[in-house]
Write an enzyme that holds these catalytic residues in place. Structure first.
Site, PDB file in Angstrom:
ATOM      1  N   HIS A   1      -1.601  -8.473 -13.497  1.00 37.11           N
ATOM      2  CA  HIS A   1      -3.134  -9.013 -12.902  1.00 37.11           C
ATOM      3  C   HIS A   1      -4.147  -8.210 -13.562  1.00 37.11           C
ATOM      4  O   HIS A   1      -5.083  -7.875 -12.926  1.00 37.11           O
ATOM      5  CB  HIS A   1      -3.072  -8.525 -11.485  1.00 37.11           C
ATOM      6  CG  HIS A   1      -3.915  -9.077 -10.400  1.00 37.11           C
ATOM      7  ND1 HIS A   1      -3.391 -10.017  -9.558  1.00 37.11           N
ATOM      8  CD2 HIS A   1      -5.260  -9.358 -10.383  1.00 37.11           C
ATOM      9  CE1 HIS A   1      -4.260 -10.782  -8.925  1.00 37.11           C
ATOM     10  NE2 HIS A   1      -5.559 -10.331  -9.378  1.00 37.11           N
TER      11      HIS A   1
ATOM     12  N   THR B   1       0.163 -16.664  -7.534  1.00 37.94           N
ATOM     13  CA  THR B   1      -0.022 -15.260  -7.593  1.00 37.94           C
ATOM     14  C   THR B   1       0.718 -14.483  -6.687  1.00 37.94           C
ATOM     15  O   THR B   1       0.658 -14.847  -5.216  1.00 37.94           O
ATOM     16  CB  THR B   1      -1.569 -14.785  -7.719  1.00 37.94           C
ATOM     17  OG1 THR B   1      -2.212 -15.417  -8.689  1.00 37.94           O
ATOM     18  CG2 THR B   1      -1.876 -13.393  -7.814  1.00 37.94           C
TER      19      THR B   1
ATOM     20  N   ASP C   1       1.697 -10.861  -6.802  1.00 41.54           N
ATOM     21  CA  ASP C   1       1.515  -9.405  -6.890  1.00 41.54           C
ATOM     22  C   ASP C   1       0.480  -8.815  -5.964  1.00 41.54           C
ATOM     23  O   ASP C   1      -0.021  -7.610  -6.288  1.00 41.54           O
ATOM     24  CB  ASP C   1       1.425  -9.128  -8.144  1.00 41.54           C
ATOM     25  CG  ASP C   1      -0.060  -9.505  -9.006  1.00 41.54           C
ATOM     26  OD1 ASP C   1      -0.832 -10.155  -8.244  1.00 41.54           O
ATOM     27  OD2 ASP C   1      -0.251  -9.243 -10.031  1.00 41.54           O
TER      28      ASP C   1
ATOM     29  N   GLN D   1      -4.695 -22.095  -9.869  1.00 38.37           N
ATOM     30  CA  GLN D   1      -4.213 -20.546  -9.297  1.00 38.37           C
ATOM     31  C   GLN D   1      -4.274 -20.559  -7.757  1.00 38.37           C
ATOM     32  O   GLN D   1      -5.312 -20.765  -7.198  1.00 38.37           O
ATOM     33  CB  GLN D   1      -4.689 -19.435 -10.125  1.00 38.37           C
ATOM     34  CG  GLN D   1      -4.352 -18.238  -9.319  1.00 38.37           C
ATOM     35  CD  GLN D   1      -5.201 -17.645  -8.454  1.00 38.37           C
ATOM     36  OE1 GLN D   1      -6.304 -17.827  -8.336  1.00 38.37           O
ATOM     37  NE2 GLN D   1      -4.453 -16.950  -7.490  1.00 38.37           N
ATOM     38  N   LEU D   2      -3.338 -20.347  -7.184  1.00 38.75           N
ATOM     39  CA  LEU D   2      -3.209 -19.972  -5.691  1.00 38.75           C
ATOM     40  C   LEU D   2      -2.764 -18.856  -5.329  1.00 38.75           C
ATOM     41  O   LEU D   2      -1.714 -18.002  -5.827  1.00 38.75           O
ATOM     42  CB  LEU D   2      -2.275 -21.234  -5.054  1.00 38.75           C
ATOM     43  CG  LEU D   2      -1.999 -21.342  -3.700  1.00 38.75           C
ATOM     44  CD1 LEU D   2      -3.422 -21.934  -3.100  1.00 38.75           C
ATOM     45  CD2 LEU D   2      -0.915 -22.172  -3.295  1.00 38.75           C
ATOM     46  N   TYR D   3      -3.324 -18.260  -4.165  1.00 40.20           N
ATOM     47  CA  TYR D   3      -3.092 -17.103  -3.344  1.00 40.20           C
ATOM     48  C   TYR D   3      -2.384 -17.575  -2.060  1.00 40.20           C
ATOM     49  O   TYR D   3      -2.761 -18.908  -1.693  1.00 40.20           O
ATOM     50  CB  TYR D   3      -4.061 -16.142  -2.944  1.00 40.20           C
ATOM     51  CG  TYR D   3      -4.496 -15.175  -4.273  1.00 40.20           C
ATOM     52  CD1 TYR D   3      -3.829 -14.053  -4.393  1.00 40.20           C
ATOM     53  CD2 TYR D   3      -5.895 -15.549  -4.457  1.00 40.20           C
ATOM     54  CE1 TYR D   3      -4.520 -13.267  -5.696  1.00 40.20           C
ATOM     55  CE2 TYR D   3      -6.265 -14.827  -5.871  1.00 40.20           C
ATOM     56  CZ  TYR D   3      -5.535 -13.782  -6.308  1.00 40.20           C
ATOM     57  OH  TYR D   3      -6.092 -12.885  -7.017  1.00 40.20           O
TER      58      TYR D   3
END
Length: 339
Positions: A228, A158, A160, A130-132
């Site tokens: 989220h 992600t 949001d 998972q990556l921001y």
């Protein structure tokens, strides 16, 4: 075998609440503002009714499915949640081993307590990352390269979090989030915690609020219906209530997944009936980890798989492919039937 093991996710949650400091439990279990969406994520599943079929040979049940070309023994995936050391000293390494023992795909959070390399070497399994997207694109790029070199098979982006939702329990507790082992470059940033939690200040300083669809127009291999974990915008729809609309909009172009509010195997069944290819489970695994470590996290996955198998058998479905829209009745269906 231990005596008096929990028999459902709710009991694991109760044990986790007893085992954890208040700050840690509130962070794991909490949502944004009034926590309306947090409650609704769970409650919305309860308003969907199953329509069973009987006199079907269900002596053999096949829960397997595929996602992005990878075989899965069941449609349950471990969702990305950060800071597993809050629940157990072994953190994401224990969660990874639990998922691997069930042959379940785990999505490792970029907020992991352990380095990408440590989790990857803890066991052999299929994992996603998972990556921001950070203001400094080179930080995101290096995380991608590290995950790729460690054999992670897909990225879960992600999108949001242009800013962090207002999580009042964390503000009240003056939440201090354990530093991510993978964001060394960002540790030197001066975080302003005035009027908020340390996590909120970090997000405000590092996440890129300018991210738009132009950044992902190259295409995606799947879509996740998520709010989220109800930690961003309160009063957003429950994810299961939005699922069918998204499935229709995607029109089969890519698989659709859903997370948020899943506490039973029957919830998994309902999501599949409304068009999800797979589901992602976060808090229940966290609860299991807090209560009993790796064994608890594994048991939660096993319980949900067992409940799904029972639901499939009692609804007359021998494979996930036989789970159809006709097996559920939603609130909208009931209203339309009265017109």
């Amino acid at each position: 075998m231990e005596n008096n093991l929990p028999v459902n996710v709710r009991e694991y949650q109760e044990l986790a609440k007893k085992a954890l400091p208040k700050m840690a439990y509130d962070y794991i279990n909490g949502g944004a503002e009034d926590e309306h969406t947090l409650r609704e994520n769970i409650a919305a599943y309860g308003r969907i009714i199953l329509r069973p079929r009987v006199l079907v040979d269900v002596s053999k049940i096949d829960m397997s499915t595929t996602l992005l070309g990878y075989n899965m023994p069941s449609p349950i995936i471990v969702a990305p949640t950060g800071g597993h050391k809050l629940a157990h000293p072994e953190g994401e390494k224990a969660t990874a081993r639990a998922a691997a023992s069930c042959n379940a795909i785990m999505v490792l959070s970029s907020g992991s307590s352990y380095k990408i390399e440590d989790v990857a070497s803890s066991c052999n399994a299929i994992r996603f990352y998972q990556l921001y997207v950070y203001k400094w694109r080179e930080v995101s790029e290096r995380l991608v390269r590290r995950a790729e070199s460690c054999g992670f098979k897909a990225l879960v982006l992600t999108v949001d979090t242009p800013m962090l939702g207002r999580r009042e329990a964390d503000i009240r507790n003056k939440m201090v989030f354990p530093p991510s082992a993978n964001l060394e470059e960002l540790k030197k940033i001066n975080v302003d915690t005035t009027g908020g939690s340390q996590l909120e200040g970090f997000a405000r300083a590092t996440l890129d609020p300018s991210l738009s669809w132009k950044a992902v127009e190259a295409g995606v291999a799947g879509v996740i219906v998520s709010n989220h974990g109800a930690r961003q915008l309160d009063y957003a729809p429950a994810t299961i209530a939005a699922l069918e609309e998204v499935v229709k909009a995607v029109a089969g172009a890519v698989p659709v997944l859903v997370d948020g509010g899943i506490r039973r195997g029957t919830d998994v069944f309902k999501a599949l009936a409304l068009g999800a290819r797979a589901v992602m489970v976060g808090r229940p695994v966290f609860f299991g980890l807090a209560a009993r470590g790796e064994a608890g996290a594994r048991h939660v996955i096993e319980m949900l798989n067992g409940e799904l198998e029972v639901a499939m058998a009692l609804c007359g479905c021998r494979s996930v492919g036989e789970i159809t829209r006709s097996h559920v009745m939603t609130e909208g269906d009931r209203i339309r039937s009265l017109l």
